[in-house]
Design a protein around this motif. Structure first.
Motif, PDB file in Angstrom:
ATOM      1  N   THR A  16       0.834  -1.013   0.220  1.00  0.00           N
ATOM      2  CA  THR A  16       0.173  -0.001  -0.144  1.00  0.00           C
ATOM      3  C   THR A  16       0.868   1.332   0.096  1.00  0.00           C
ATOM      4  O   THR A  16       0.459   2.164  -0.547  1.00  0.00           O
ATOM      5  CB  THR A  16      -0.866  -0.030   1.250  1.00  0.00           C
ATOM      6  N   LEU A  17       1.982   1.116   0.553  1.00  0.00           N
ATOM      7  CA  LEU A  17       2.872   2.129   0.637  1.00  0.00           C
ATOM      8  C   LEU A  17       3.440   2.698  -0.550  1.00  0.00           C
ATOM      9  O   LEU A  17       3.443   3.851  -1.131  1.00  0.00           O
ATOM     10  CB  LEU A  17       3.890   2.012   1.881  1.00  0.00           C
ATOM     11  N   VAL A  18       3.755   1.621  -1.294  1.00  0.00           N
ATOM     12  CA  VAL A  18       4.412   1.668  -2.579  1.00  0.00           C
ATOM     13  C   VAL A  18       3.153   2.374  -3.537  1.00  0.00           C
ATOM     14  O   VAL A  18       3.366   3.269  -4.404  1.00  0.00           O
ATOM     15  CB  VAL A  18       4.731   0.422  -3.354  1.00  0.00           C
ATOM     16  N   LEU A  19       2.088   1.653  -3.687  1.00  0.00           N
ATOM     17  CA  LEU A  19       0.863   2.456  -4.496  1.00  0.00           C
ATOM     18  C   LEU A  19       0.558   3.877  -3.969  1.00  0.00           C
ATOM     19  O   LEU A  19       0.512   4.694  -4.675  1.00  0.00           O
ATOM     20  CB  LEU A  19      -0.233   1.692  -4.132  1.00  0.00           C
ATOM     21  N   ASP A  20       0.758   4.162  -2.616  1.00  0.00           N
ATOM     22  CA  ASP A  20       0.364   5.467  -2.201  1.00  0.00           C
ATOM     23  C   ASP A  20       1.405   6.669  -2.644  1.00  0.00           C
ATOM     24  O   ASP A  20       1.105   7.782  -3.251  1.00  0.00           O
ATOM     25  CB  ASP A  20       0.280   5.582  -0.730  1.00  0.00           C
ATOM     26  N   ALA A 140      -1.673  -3.418 -10.188  1.00  0.00           N
ATOM     27  CA  ALA A 140      -2.741  -2.993  -8.855  1.00  0.00           C
ATOM     28  C   ALA A 140      -2.853  -1.652  -8.914  1.00  0.00           C
ATOM     29  O   ALA A 140      -3.887  -1.455  -8.389  1.00  0.00           O
ATOM     30  CB  ALA A 140      -1.744  -3.680  -7.642  1.00  0.00           C
ATOM     31  N   TYR A 141      -1.982  -0.924  -9.260  1.00  0.00           N
ATOM     32  CA  TYR A 141      -2.188   0.593  -9.119  1.00  0.00           C
ATOM     33  C   TYR A 141      -3.318   0.934 -10.287  1.00  0.00           C
ATOM     34  O   TYR A 141      -4.162   1.780  -9.989  1.00  0.00           O
ATOM     35  CB  TYR A 141      -0.759   1.262  -9.360  1.00  0.00           C
ATOM     36  N   THR A 142      -2.743   0.463 -11.354  1.00  0.00           N
ATOM     37  CA  THR A 142      -4.005   0.905 -12.510  1.00  0.00           C
ATOM     38  C   THR A 142      -5.355   0.289 -11.961  1.00  0.00           C
ATOM     39  O   THR A 142      -6.378   0.939 -12.117  1.00  0.00           O
ATOM     40  CB  THR A 142      -3.536  -0.168 -13.870  1.00  0.00           C
ATOM     41  N   ILE A 143      -5.528  -0.922 -11.385  1.00  0.00           N
ATOM     42  CA  ILE A 143      -6.628  -1.327 -10.792  1.00  0.00           C
ATOM     43  C   ILE A 143      -7.339  -0.478  -9.844  1.00  0.00           C
ATOM     44  O   ILE A 143      -8.618  -0.125  -9.837  1.00  0.00           O
ATOM     45  CB  ILE A 143      -6.747  -2.835 -10.496  1.00  0.00           C
ATOM     46  N   ARG A 144      -6.498   0.023  -9.164  1.00  0.00           N
ATOM     47  CA  ARG A 144      -6.915   0.757  -7.735  1.00  0.00           C
ATOM     48  C   ARG A 144      -7.340   2.173  -8.359  1.00  0.00           C
ATOM     49  O   ARG A 144      -8.352   2.731  -7.908  1.00  0.00           O
ATOM     50  CB  ARG A 144      -5.928   0.997  -6.901  1.00  0.00           C
ATOM     51  N   GLU A 145      -6.764   2.696  -9.578  1.00  0.00           N
ATOM     52  CA  GLU A 145      -6.952   3.924  -9.797  1.00  0.00           C
ATOM     53  C   GLU A 145      -8.275   4.030 -10.557  1.00  0.00           C
ATOM     54  O   GLU A 145      -9.290   4.965 -10.609  1.00  0.00           O
ATOM     55  CB  GLU A 145      -5.946   4.376 -10.969  1.00  0.00           C
ATOM     56  N   MET A 147     -10.857   1.383 -10.451  1.00  0.00           N
ATOM     57  CA  MET A 147     -12.114   0.615  -9.743  1.00  0.00           C
ATOM     58  C   MET A 147     -12.292   1.289  -8.346  1.00  0.00           C
ATOM     59  O   MET A 147     -13.094   1.282  -7.773  1.00  0.00           O
ATOM     60  CB  MET A 147     -11.641  -0.721  -9.654  1.00  0.00           C
ATOM     61  N   GLY A 148     -11.089   2.167  -7.799  1.00  0.00           N
ATOM     62  CA  GLY A 148     -11.249   2.844  -6.427  1.00  0.00           C
ATOM     63  C   GLY A 148     -10.873   1.863  -5.364  1.00  0.00           C
ATOM     64  O   GLY A 148     -10.677   2.217  -4.500  1.00  0.00           O
ATOM     65  N   ARG A 149     -10.613   0.578  -5.552  1.00  0.00           N
ATOM     66  CA  ARG A 149     -10.134  -0.292  -4.618  1.00  0.00           C
ATOM     67  C   ARG A 149      -9.753  -1.463  -5.067  1.00  0.00           C
ATOM     68  O   ARG A 149      -9.829  -1.573  -6.345  1.00  0.00           O
ATOM     69  CB  ARG A 149     -11.433  -0.619  -3.836  1.00  0.00           C
TER      70      ARG A 149
END
Lengths: 308, 209
Positions: A16-20, A140-145, A147-149
Protein backbone atom coordinates in the motif's frame (compact mmCIF):
# COMPACT_ATOMS: atom_id res chain seq x y z
CA UNK A 1 12.39 -3.84 2.20
CA UNK A 2 15.97 -3.79 1.03
CA UNK A 3 15.44 -5.41 -2.35
CA UNK A 4 12.36 -5.99 -4.47
CA UNK A 5 12.74 -9.58 -5.63
CA UNK A 6 9.27 -11.08 -5.30
CA UNK A 7 5.81 -9.60 -5.14
CA UNK A 8 5.18 -12.17 -2.41
CA UNK A 9 7.73 -10.47 -0.12
CA UNK A 10 5.56 -7.37 0.19
CA UNK A 11 3.24 -7.08 3.18
CA UNK A 12 -0.10 -5.34 2.79
CA UNK A 13 1.34 -2.20 4.42
CA UNK A 14 4.43 -2.17 2.20
CA UNK A 15 2.45 -2.74 -0.98
CA UNK A 16 0.00 0.00 0.00
CA UNK A 17 2.90 2.36 0.76
CA UNK A 18 4.32 1.75 -2.74
CA UNK A 19 0.93 2.42 -4.36
CA UNK A 20 0.30 5.56 -2.25
CA UNK A 21 3.79 6.89 -2.96
CA UNK A 22 3.30 6.19 -6.67
CA UNK A 23 0.07 8.18 -6.61
CA UNK A 24 1.85 11.25 -5.23
CA UNK A 25 4.78 10.84 -7.62
CA UNK A 26 2.40 10.56 -10.58
CA UNK A 27 1.80 14.30 -10.19
CA UNK A 28 5.37 14.94 -11.31
CA UNK A 29 4.54 13.57 -14.75
CA UNK A 30 2.05 16.40 -15.26
CA UNK A 31 4.39 19.25 -14.36
CA UNK A 32 6.53 21.37 -16.62
CA UNK A 33 9.70 20.26 -14.78
CA UNK A 34 9.29 16.47 -14.68
CA UNK A 35 12.09 15.95 -12.22
CA UNK A 36 12.68 15.59 -8.50
CA UNK A 37 16.14 16.00 -6.91
CA UNK A 38 15.56 13.12 -4.50
CA UNK A 39 18.05 10.54 -5.81
CA UNK A 40 20.73 13.01 -6.88
CA UNK A 41 24.14 11.36 -6.68
CA UNK A 42 22.74 7.83 -6.63
CA UNK A 43 23.58 5.43 -9.42
CA UNK A 44 21.08 2.96 -10.85
CA UNK A 45 22.27 0.25 -13.24
CA UNK A 46 19.78 -1.29 -15.64
CA UNK A 47 21.13 -4.79 -16.21
CA UNK A 48 19.15 -6.31 -19.05
CA UNK A 49 20.04 -9.80 -20.20
CA UNK A 50 16.77 -10.19 -22.04
CA UNK A 51 15.03 -8.02 -24.59
CA UNK A 52 12.67 -5.43 -23.21
CA UNK A 53 11.16 -2.21 -24.45
CA UNK A 54 8.64 -1.08 -21.91
CA UNK A 55 10.30 -2.17 -18.69
CA UNK A 56 13.77 -0.85 -19.50
CA UNK A 57 12.53 2.50 -20.77
CA UNK A 58 10.15 2.76 -17.84
CA UNK A 59 12.89 2.12 -15.27
CA UNK A 60 15.19 4.53 -17.06
CA UNK A 61 12.54 7.27 -17.12
CA UNK A 62 11.71 6.62 -13.45
CA UNK A 63 15.32 6.83 -12.32
CA UNK A 64 15.95 9.95 -14.37
CA UNK A 65 12.84 11.69 -13.02
CA UNK A 66 14.27 11.11 -9.56
CA UNK A 67 17.64 12.58 -10.71
CA UNK A 68 19.57 9.32 -10.30
CA UNK A 69 22.44 8.58 -12.67
CA UNK A 70 21.45 5.73 -14.96
CA UNK A 71 23.80 3.24 -16.56
CA UNK A 72 22.17 1.00 -19.12
CA UNK A 73 23.67 -2.38 -19.68
CA UNK A 74 22.38 -4.86 -22.18
CA UNK A 75 23.90 -8.26 -22.71
CA UNK A 76 24.29 -7.65 -26.42
CA UNK A 77 27.47 -5.73 -27.08
CA UNK A 78 28.93 -6.30 -23.61
CA UNK A 79 31.48 -8.70 -22.17
CA UNK A 80 28.64 -11.15 -21.61
CA UNK A 81 28.93 -12.10 -25.27
CA UNK A 82 32.58 -12.90 -24.52
CA UNK A 83 31.46 -15.33 -21.82
CA UNK A 84 31.47 -13.28 -18.62
CA UNK A 85 29.35 -14.78 -15.86
CA UNK A 86 26.54 -12.99 -14.00
CA UNK A 87 28.63 -13.02 -10.84
CA UNK A 88 31.62 -11.34 -12.46
CA UNK A 89 29.37 -8.75 -14.03
CA UNK A 90 27.82 -8.17 -10.60
CA UNK A 91 31.23 -7.68 -9.00
CA UNK A 92 32.10 -5.19 -11.71
CA UNK A 93 28.96 -3.21 -10.91
CA UNK A 94 29.77 -3.42 -7.23
CA UNK A 95 33.22 -1.98 -7.86
CA UNK A 96 31.65 0.88 -9.79
CA UNK A 97 29.49 1.74 -6.80
CA UNK A 98 26.00 1.01 -8.05
CA UNK A 99 23.41 1.97 -5.41
CA UNK A 100 20.65 0.09 -7.18
CA UNK A 101 20.60 -2.66 -9.78
CA UNK A 102 17.56 -3.37 -11.92
CA UNK A 103 17.92 -6.81 -13.44
CA UNK A 104 16.07 -8.61 -16.22
CA UNK A 105 17.31 -12.13 -16.87
CA UNK A 106 16.07 -15.20 -18.67
CA UNK A 107 16.92 -17.47 -15.73
CA UNK A 108 14.43 -17.75 -12.88
CA UNK A 109 16.12 -16.78 -9.62
CA UNK A 110 18.80 -14.57 -11.20
CA UNK A 111 17.69 -11.54 -9.16
CA UNK A 112 17.90 -13.51 -5.90
CA UNK A 113 21.44 -14.63 -6.69
CA UNK A 114 22.46 -11.11 -7.63
CA UNK A 115 21.13 -9.80 -4.31
CA UNK A 116 23.64 -12.02 -2.51
CA UNK A 117 26.55 -10.59 -4.46
CA UNK A 118 26.00 -6.84 -4.45
CA UNK A 119 25.57 -4.34 -1.61
CA UNK A 120 23.09 -2.12 -3.43
CA UNK A 121 19.36 -2.64 -3.70
CA UNK A 122 18.29 -5.18 -6.33
CA UNK A 123 15.03 -4.77 -8.22
CA UNK A 124 13.76 -7.78 -10.11
CA UNK A 125 12.57 -6.58 -13.50
CA UNK A 126 11.64 -10.07 -14.62
CA UNK A 127 13.53 -13.32 -14.06
CA UNK A 128 12.67 -16.09 -16.50
CA UNK A 129 9.22 -17.50 -15.87
CA UNK A 130 9.39 -16.64 -12.18
CA UNK A 131 8.46 -13.09 -11.16
CA UNK A 132 8.03 -9.52 -12.32
CA UNK A 133 7.04 -7.62 -9.17
CA UNK A 134 7.00 -4.06 -10.54
CA UNK A 135 4.58 -5.19 -13.27
CA UNK A 136 2.27 -6.56 -10.58
CA UNK A 137 2.56 -3.30 -8.64
CA UNK A 138 1.69 -1.19 -11.67
CA UNK A 139 -1.21 -3.51 -12.48
CA UNK A 140 -2.50 -3.17 -8.92
CA UNK A 141 -2.03 0.59 -9.14
CA UNK A 142 -3.97 0.73 -12.42
CA UNK A 143 -6.80 -1.37 -11.00
CA UNK A 144 -6.99 0.82 -7.89
CA UNK A 145 -7.07 4.00 -9.98
CA UNK A 146 -9.82 2.67 -12.26
CA UNK A 147 -11.98 0.77 -9.76
CA UNK A 148 -11.21 2.79 -6.63
CA UNK A 149 -10.24 -0.26 -4.58
CA UNK A 150 -8.63 -3.68 -4.72
CA UNK A 151 -10.17 -5.42 -1.75
CA UNK A 152 -12.82 -7.92 -2.84
CA UNK A 153 -12.36 -7.39 -6.59
CA UNK A 154 -12.56 -10.43 -8.85
CA UNK A 155 -9.61 -10.56 -11.23
CA UNK A 156 -9.30 -13.08 -14.07
CA UNK A 157 -5.82 -13.68 -15.48
CA UNK A 158 -6.14 -15.35 -18.86
CA UNK A 159 -3.64 -17.03 -21.14
CA UNK A 160 -0.15 -18.48 -20.96
CA UNK A 161 0.18 -18.72 -17.17
CA UNK A 162 2.87 -21.38 -17.39
CA UNK A 163 5.47 -19.11 -18.95
CA UNK A 164 4.29 -15.91 -17.33
CA UNK A 165 6.20 -14.20 -14.55
CA UNK A 166 3.54 -11.50 -14.63
CA UNK A 167 0.84 -14.00 -13.64
CA UNK A 168 2.73 -15.33 -10.63
CA UNK A 169 3.62 -11.85 -9.33
CA UNK A 170 0.07 -10.66 -9.85
CA UNK A 171 -1.46 -13.63 -8.04
CA UNK A 172 0.81 -13.09 -5.04
CA UNK A 173 0.38 -9.32 -4.86
CA UNK A 174 -3.35 -9.18 -5.60
CA UNK A 175 -3.93 -11.85 -2.97
CA UNK A 176 -2.03 -9.71 -0.43
CA UNK A 177 -4.15 -6.73 -1.43
CA UNK A 178 -7.38 -8.63 -0.91
CA UNK A 179 -8.48 -9.35 -4.50
CA UNK A 180 -9.75 -12.76 -5.64
CA UNK A 181 -7.77 -14.07 -8.58
CA UNK A 182 -8.92 -16.72 -11.04
CA UNK A 183 -6.45 -18.09 -13.56
CA UNK A 184 -7.95 -19.13 -16.90
CA UNK A 185 -5.89 -21.22 -19.33
CA UNK A 186 -5.81 -24.52 -21.15
CA UNK A 187 -4.43 -27.24 -18.81
CA UNK A 188 -1.22 -27.38 -20.80
CA UNK A 189 -0.49 -23.71 -20.14
CA UNK A 190 -0.81 -23.92 -16.35
CA UNK A 191 2.30 -24.51 -14.25
CA UNK A 192 2.47 -27.73 -12.27
CA UNK A 193 2.67 -25.85 -8.99
CA UNK A 194 -0.50 -23.84 -9.61
CA UNK A 195 -2.51 -25.66 -6.94
CA UNK A 196 -0.22 -24.14 -4.28
CA UNK A 197 -0.92 -20.61 -5.48
CA UNK A 198 -3.45 -18.49 -3.57
CA UNK A 199 -6.01 -18.38 -6.40
CA UNK A 200 -8.60 -20.49 -8.18
CA UNK A 201 -8.26 -22.05 -11.63
CA UNK A 202 -10.66 -22.47 -14.52
CA UNK A 203 -10.37 -23.84 -18.05
CA UNK A 204 -13.44 -22.05 -19.32
CA UNK A 205 -13.14 -18.35 -20.15
CA UNK A 206 -16.83 -17.91 -20.98
CA UNK A 207 -17.84 -19.08 -17.54
CA UNK A 208 -15.43 -16.73 -15.71
CA UNK A 209 -15.90 -13.55 -17.78
CA UNK A 210 -19.37 -12.49 -16.51
CA UNK A 211 -18.13 -12.81 -12.92
CA UNK A 212 -14.98 -10.69 -13.34
CA UNK A 213 -14.33 -7.03 -12.50
CA UNK A 214 -10.90 -7.10 -14.13
CA UNK A 215 -9.73 -9.27 -17.02
CA UNK A 216 -6.00 -9.45 -17.56
CA UNK A 217 -4.93 -10.98 -20.87
CA UNK A 218 -1.47 -12.50 -21.24
CA UNK A 219 0.60 -13.04 -24.35
CA UNK A 220 1.35 -16.58 -25.50
CA UNK A 221 5.12 -16.69 -25.07
CA UNK A 222 6.09 -18.67 -28.14
CA UNK A 223 9.78 -17.94 -27.55
CA UNK A 224 9.73 -19.93 -24.31
CA UNK A 225 7.82 -22.88 -25.73
CA UNK A 226 9.76 -26.02 -26.46
CA UNK A 227 6.75 -28.23 -27.16
CA UNK A 228 3.27 -28.01 -28.63
CA UNK A 229 1.01 -26.66 -25.89
CA UNK A 230 -2.09 -26.20 -28.05
CA UNK A 231 -3.06 -27.42 -31.53
CA UNK A 232 -3.16 -24.15 -33.49
CA UNK A 233 -3.05 -20.44 -32.79
CA UNK A 234 -6.53 -20.18 -34.29
CA UNK A 235 -7.95 -22.73 -31.91
CA UNK A 236 -6.28 -21.05 -28.93
CA UNK A 237 -7.67 -17.72 -30.02
CA UNK A 238 -11.20 -19.12 -30.38
CA UNK A 239 -11.23 -20.55 -26.87
CA UNK A 240 -9.06 -18.13 -24.90
CA UNK A 241 -8.89 -14.94 -26.94
CA UNK A 242 -10.84 -11.85 -25.89
CA UNK A 243 -12.85 -10.73 -28.92
CA UNK A 244 -15.76 -8.34 -29.31
CA UNK A 245 -18.42 -10.97 -28.51
CA UNK A 246 -16.80 -12.03 -25.28
CA UNK A 247 -16.08 -8.40 -24.39
CA UNK A 248 -19.83 -7.68 -24.69
CA UNK A 249 -20.60 -10.39 -22.13
CA UNK A 250 -18.36 -8.80 -19.48
CA UNK A 251 -19.99 -6.66 -16.76
CA UNK A 252 -20.34 -2.99 -17.80
CA UNK A 253 -17.86 -1.75 -15.23
CA UNK A 254 -15.20 -4.37 -15.94
CA UNK A 255 -11.84 -3.37 -17.39
CA UNK A 256 -9.40 -5.15 -19.70
CA UNK A 257 -5.68 -5.17 -18.98
CA UNK A 258 -2.62 -6.45 -20.81
CA UNK A 259 0.99 -6.17 -19.65
CA UNK A 260 2.24 -5.99 -23.24
CA UNK A 261 3.61 -6.71 -25.69
CA UNK A 262 0.28 -7.86 -27.10
CA UNK A 263 -0.42 -9.83 -30.24
CA UNK A 264 -3.55 -8.32 -31.71
CA UNK A 265 -5.83 -11.00 -33.10
CA UNK A 266 -4.29 -13.72 -30.93
CA UNK A 267 -5.13 -13.23 -27.25
CA UNK A 268 -6.93 -9.91 -27.73
CA UNK A 269 -8.74 -8.38 -30.68
CA UNK A 270 -7.88 -4.89 -31.87
CA UNK A 271 -11.38 -3.66 -31.10
CA UNK A 272 -11.06 -4.70 -27.44
CA UNK A 273 -7.50 -3.44 -27.08
CA UNK A 274 -8.51 0.03 -28.29
CA UNK A 275 -11.74 0.30 -26.30
CA UNK A 276 -12.02 2.92 -23.53
CA UNK A 277 -12.34 0.11 -21.00
CA UNK A 278 -8.89 -1.16 -21.92
CA UNK A 279 -6.14 0.18 -19.64
CA UNK A 280 -3.19 -0.91 -21.75
CA UNK A 281 -1.78 2.56 -22.38
CA UNK A 282 -2.48 3.70 -18.80
CA UNK A 283 -0.52 0.73 -17.52
CA UNK A 284 2.58 2.00 -19.31
CA UNK A 285 2.19 5.52 -17.90
CA UNK A 286 1.53 4.16 -14.41
CA UNK A 287 4.62 1.97 -14.72
CA UNK A 288 6.87 5.01 -14.52
CA UNK A 289 5.16 6.32 -11.34
CA UNK A 290 5.25 2.93 -9.65
CA UNK A 291 8.92 2.40 -10.51
CA UNK A 292 9.72 5.89 -9.21
CA UNK A 293 8.05 4.90 -5.95
CA UNK A 294 10.01 1.64 -5.75
CA UNK A 295 13.32 3.37 -6.43
CA UNK A 296 12.47 6.11 -3.94
CA UNK A 297 11.58 3.66 -1.17
CA UNK A 298 14.62 1.46 -1.80
CA UNK A 299 17.26 4.10 -2.45
CA UNK A 300 16.39 7.39 -0.78
CA UNK A 301 16.68 6.48 2.88
CA UNK A 302 19.50 5.36 5.10
CA UNK A 303 19.18 1.88 3.68
CA UNK A 304 17.53 0.35 6.73
CA UNK A 305 14.26 -0.18 4.96
CA UNK A 306 11.05 1.79 4.80
CA UNK A 307 9.78 3.88 7.67
CA UNK A 308 6.28 5.02 8.29
CA UNK B 1 13.44 2.17 27.84
CA UNK B 2 10.45 3.82 29.48
CA UNK B 3 8.07 5.45 27.11
CA UNK B 4 6.89 8.54 28.96
CA UNK B 5 3.95 9.28 26.80
CA UNK B 6 2.46 11.93 29.03
CA UNK B 7 5.63 14.02 28.85
CA UNK B 8 4.59 15.29 25.48
CA UNK B 9 1.08 16.00 26.61
CA UNK B 10 1.99 18.80 28.88
CA UNK B 11 3.28 17.60 32.22
CA UNK B 12 6.74 18.78 31.26
CA UNK B 13 5.73 21.02 28.37
CA UNK B 14 4.20 24.40 28.96
CA UNK B 15 1.93 26.27 26.61
CA UNK B 16 3.34 29.54 25.34
CA UNK B 17 0.42 30.30 23.01
CA UNK B 18 -3.20 29.25 23.50
CA UNK B 19 -6.08 29.19 21.04
CA UNK B 20 -7.17 32.86 21.25
CA UNK B 21 -3.59 34.13 20.97
CA UNK B 22 -3.01 31.99 17.89
CA UNK B 23 -6.23 33.42 16.43
CA UNK B 24 -5.07 36.99 17.07
CA UNK B 25 -1.61 36.28 15.63
CA UNK B 26 -3.14 34.87 12.45
CA UNK B 27 -5.51 37.82 12.10
CA UNK B 28 -2.58 40.20 12.46
CA UNK B 29 -0.54 38.27 9.88
CA UNK B 30 -3.50 38.35 7.47
CA UNK B 31 -3.62 42.15 7.74
CA UNK B 32 0.16 42.43 7.37
CA UNK B 33 0.05 40.31 4.22
CA UNK B 34 -2.61 42.59 2.74
CA UNK B 35 -0.66 45.69 3.69
CA UNK B 36 2.67 44.43 2.37
CA UNK B 37 1.21 43.13 -0.89
CA UNK B 38 -0.93 46.27 -1.38
CA UNK B 39 -4.28 44.52 -1.20
CA UNK B 40 -3.08 41.05 -2.06
CA UNK B 41 -4.22 41.21 -5.69
CA UNK B 42 -2.35 38.15 -6.89
CA UNK B 43 -1.29 36.29 -3.78
CA UNK B 44 -1.36 32.53 -3.40
CA UNK B 45 -0.94 30.95 0.02
CA UNK B 46 0.94 27.65 0.13
CA UNK B 47 1.08 25.73 3.41
CA UNK B 48 4.09 23.49 3.97
CA UNK B 49 2.98 19.99 4.99
CA UNK B 50 1.80 19.13 7.46
CA UNK B 51 1.48 21.93 10.01
CA UNK B 52 1.49 24.77 7.51
CA UNK B 53 -1.56 23.58 5.57
CA UNK B 54 -4.30 24.38 8.11
CA UNK B 55 -2.56 27.67 8.83
CA UNK B 56 -2.58 28.59 5.13
CA UNK B 57 -6.29 27.79 4.97
CA UNK B 58 -7.05 29.91 8.04
CA UNK B 59 -5.02 32.82 6.68
CA UNK B 60 -6.84 32.56 3.35
CA UNK B 61 -10.21 32.62 5.16
CA UNK B 62 -9.23 35.71 7.17
CA UNK B 63 -8.01 37.56 4.10
CA UNK B 64 -11.21 36.59 2.28
CA UNK B 65 -13.29 38.04 5.13
CA UNK B 66 -11.44 41.35 4.92
CA UNK B 67 -11.25 41.66 1.14
CA UNK B 68 -14.45 39.85 0.23
CA UNK B 69 -12.94 37.80 -2.58
CA UNK B 70 -11.48 34.35 -2.73
CA UNK B 71 -7.77 33.80 -2.09
CA UNK B 72 -6.17 30.74 -3.71
CA UNK B 73 -4.40 28.48 -1.25
CA UNK B 74 -2.76 25.07 -1.45
CA UNK B 75 -0.36 22.62 0.09
CA UNK B 76 3.30 21.99 -0.61
CA UNK B 77 4.93 18.66 0.25
CA UNK B 78 8.69 19.02 0.48
CA UNK B 79 9.65 15.43 1.32
CA UNK B 80 11.42 14.86 -1.99
CA UNK B 81 13.46 18.04 -1.54
CA UNK B 82 14.72 17.47 2.01
CA UNK B 83 18.45 17.52 2.62
CA UNK B 84 18.32 14.79 5.27
CA UNK B 85 16.63 11.97 3.34
CA UNK B 86 19.72 9.82 3.67
CA UNK B 87 19.74 10.11 7.46
CA UNK B 88 16.52 8.20 8.04
CA UNK B 89 14.54 5.38 6.46
CA UNK B 90 12.48 6.43 3.43
CA UNK B 91 9.68 8.80 4.39
CA UNK B 92 6.09 8.65 3.27
CA UNK B 93 5.39 11.24 0.58
CA UNK B 94 2.56 13.74 0.99
CA UNK B 95 0.43 15.49 -1.58
CA UNK B 96 1.23 18.79 -3.20
CA UNK B 97 -1.91 20.69 -4.16
CA UNK B 98 -1.44 23.79 -6.22
CA UNK B 99 -4.54 25.95 -6.83
CA UNK B 100 -5.76 26.24 -10.41
CA UNK B 101 -4.16 29.68 -10.83
CA UNK B 102 -0.73 28.01 -10.62
CA UNK B 103 2.28 29.84 -9.23
CA UNK B 104 3.62 31.58 -12.36
CA UNK B 105 3.64 35.34 -11.85
CA UNK B 106 1.93 35.11 -8.45
CA UNK B 107 3.11 36.40 -5.10
CA UNK B 108 3.45 33.14 -3.21
CA UNK B 109 3.29 33.29 0.57
CA UNK B 110 4.74 30.11 2.07
CA UNK B 111 3.13 29.28 5.40
CA UNK B 112 4.65 27.06 8.09
CA UNK B 113 4.09 26.51 11.77
CA UNK B 114 7.62 26.67 13.18
CA UNK B 115 10.69 28.35 11.68
CA UNK B 116 13.83 26.77 13.12
CA UNK B 117 16.92 25.83 11.10
CA UNK B 118 15.42 27.15 7.86
CA UNK B 119 16.06 23.87 6.06
CA UNK B 120 12.38 23.18 5.44
CA UNK B 121 12.01 26.60 3.83
CA UNK B 122 15.08 25.96 1.69
CA UNK B 123 13.47 22.71 0.51
CA UNK B 124 10.16 24.51 -0.09
CA UNK B 125 11.90 27.12 -2.25
CA UNK B 126 13.42 24.33 -4.34
CA UNK B 127 10.07 22.59 -4.66
CA UNK B 128 8.44 25.85 -5.71
CA UNK B 129 11.12 26.39 -8.31
CA UNK B 130 10.11 23.14 -10.03
CA UNK B 131 6.44 24.14 -10.05
CA UNK B 132 6.81 27.47 -11.80
CA UNK B 133 8.16 30.97 -11.49
CA UNK B 134 6.41 33.11 -8.88
CA UNK B 135 6.82 36.89 -9.12
CA UNK B 136 7.87 36.93 -5.48
CA UNK B 137 7.99 34.50 -2.56
CA UNK B 138 7.31 35.49 1.04
CA UNK B 139 7.31 33.50 4.25
CA UNK B 140 4.78 33.51 7.08
CA UNK B 141 5.32 31.43 10.24
CA UNK B 142 3.33 31.06 13.43
CA UNK B 143 6.43 30.71 15.59
CA UNK B 144 10.03 31.75 14.96
CA UNK B 145 12.19 29.94 17.48
CA UNK B 146 15.58 31.10 16.19
CA UNK B 147 18.70 28.98 15.62
CA UNK B 148 18.82 29.48 11.87
CA UNK B 149 21.33 27.38 9.94
CA UNK B 150 20.69 29.06 6.58
CA UNK B 151 20.31 32.69 5.46
CA UNK B 152 16.51 32.64 5.62
CA UNK B 153 14.10 34.94 7.48
CA UNK B 154 10.34 35.19 7.76
CA UNK B 155 8.33 38.14 6.38
CA UNK B 156 5.47 37.58 8.82
CA UNK B 157 5.91 36.11 12.31
CA UNK B 158 3.12 35.18 14.73
CA UNK B 159 5.42 35.06 17.72
CA UNK B 160 9.16 35.21 18.22
CA UNK B 161 9.98 32.53 20.73
CA UNK B 162 13.48 32.55 22.21
CA UNK B 163 14.39 28.90 22.82
CA UNK B 164 17.34 26.77 23.63
CA UNK B 165 18.37 24.39 20.84
CA UNK B 166 17.75 21.57 23.27
CA UNK B 167 14.13 22.53 23.80
CA UNK B 168 11.29 21.16 21.79
CA UNK B 169 8.56 23.30 20.23
CA UNK B 170 5.29 21.65 19.30
CA UNK B 171 2.41 23.31 17.48
CA UNK B 172 -1.00 21.72 18.00
CA UNK B 173 -3.74 22.65 15.57
CA UNK B 174 -7.47 22.07 15.77
CA UNK B 175 -7.59 20.46 12.31
CA UNK B 176 -4.89 17.92 13.09
CA UNK B 177 -4.78 17.48 16.87
CA UNK B 178 -8.18 18.64 18.10
CA UNK B 179 -7.02 21.84 19.79
CA UNK B 180 -4.82 24.88 19.22
CA UNK B 181 -1.67 25.44 21.27
CA UNK B 182 2.04 26.09 21.00
CA UNK B 183 3.96 24.04 23.56
CA UNK B 184 7.55 24.29 24.64
CA UNK B 185 9.21 21.46 26.50
CA UNK B 186 12.45 19.63 27.12
CA UNK B 187 14.05 17.83 24.20
CA UNK B 188 12.80 14.36 23.47
CA UNK B 189 15.52 11.74 23.27
CA UNK B 190 16.04 11.25 19.58
CA UNK B 191 18.04 8.10 19.33
CA UNK B 192 17.92 6.94 15.75
CA UNK B 193 16.04 10.07 14.75
CA UNK B 194 12.57 8.68 14.35
CA UNK B 195 10.46 10.44 11.71
CA UNK B 196 9.63 13.39 13.89
CA UNK B 197 6.52 14.93 12.43
CA UNK B 198 4.31 12.02 13.27
CA UNK B 199 6.27 10.76 16.24
CA UNK B 200 4.12 11.52 19.26
CA UNK B 201 0.95 13.10 18.06
CA UNK B 202 2.15 16.67 17.72
CA UNK B 203 2.02 17.65 14.11
CA UNK B 204 4.27 20.59 13.79
CA UNK B 205 7.10 19.43 15.98
CA UNK B 206 9.99 21.54 14.85
CA UNK B 207 8.91 21.09 11.33
CA UNK B 208 12.20 22.17 9.91
CA UNK B 209 14.74 19.94 11.32
Amino acid sequence: MRHLLSAGDLTLDEATLVLDTAKELAQVGGRSVKKLPTLRGRTVVNLFYEDSTRTRISFEAAAKRMSADVINFSAKGSSVSKGESLKDTALTLQAMGADGVVIRHSASGAAHRLAEWVDGAVVNAGDGTHEHPTQALLDAYTIRERMGRLDGLRVAVVGDIRHSRVARSNVLLLNTLGAEVTLVAPPTLLPVSVRTWPCSVSYDLDEVLPKSDVVMMLRVQAERMNAAFFPTAREYSRRYGLDGDRFARMPDHAIVMHPGPMIRGMEISAEVADSPRSTIVEQVANGVSVRMAVLYLLLSGSGSGTGN
Amino acid sequence: MHARKHADDGSQSRAVLEGPEIDRALTRIAHEVLERTKGGADITLLGIRTGGVPLARRLAERIEQVENRSIPWGALDITMYRDDLRLAPARAVGRTEIPAEGVDGRVVVLVDDVLFSGRTVRAALDALNDLGRPRAVQLAVLVDRGHRELPIRADYVGKNLPTSVRENVTVRLQELDGHDAVLIGPARPRAGRAPEETATGGTGTEADR
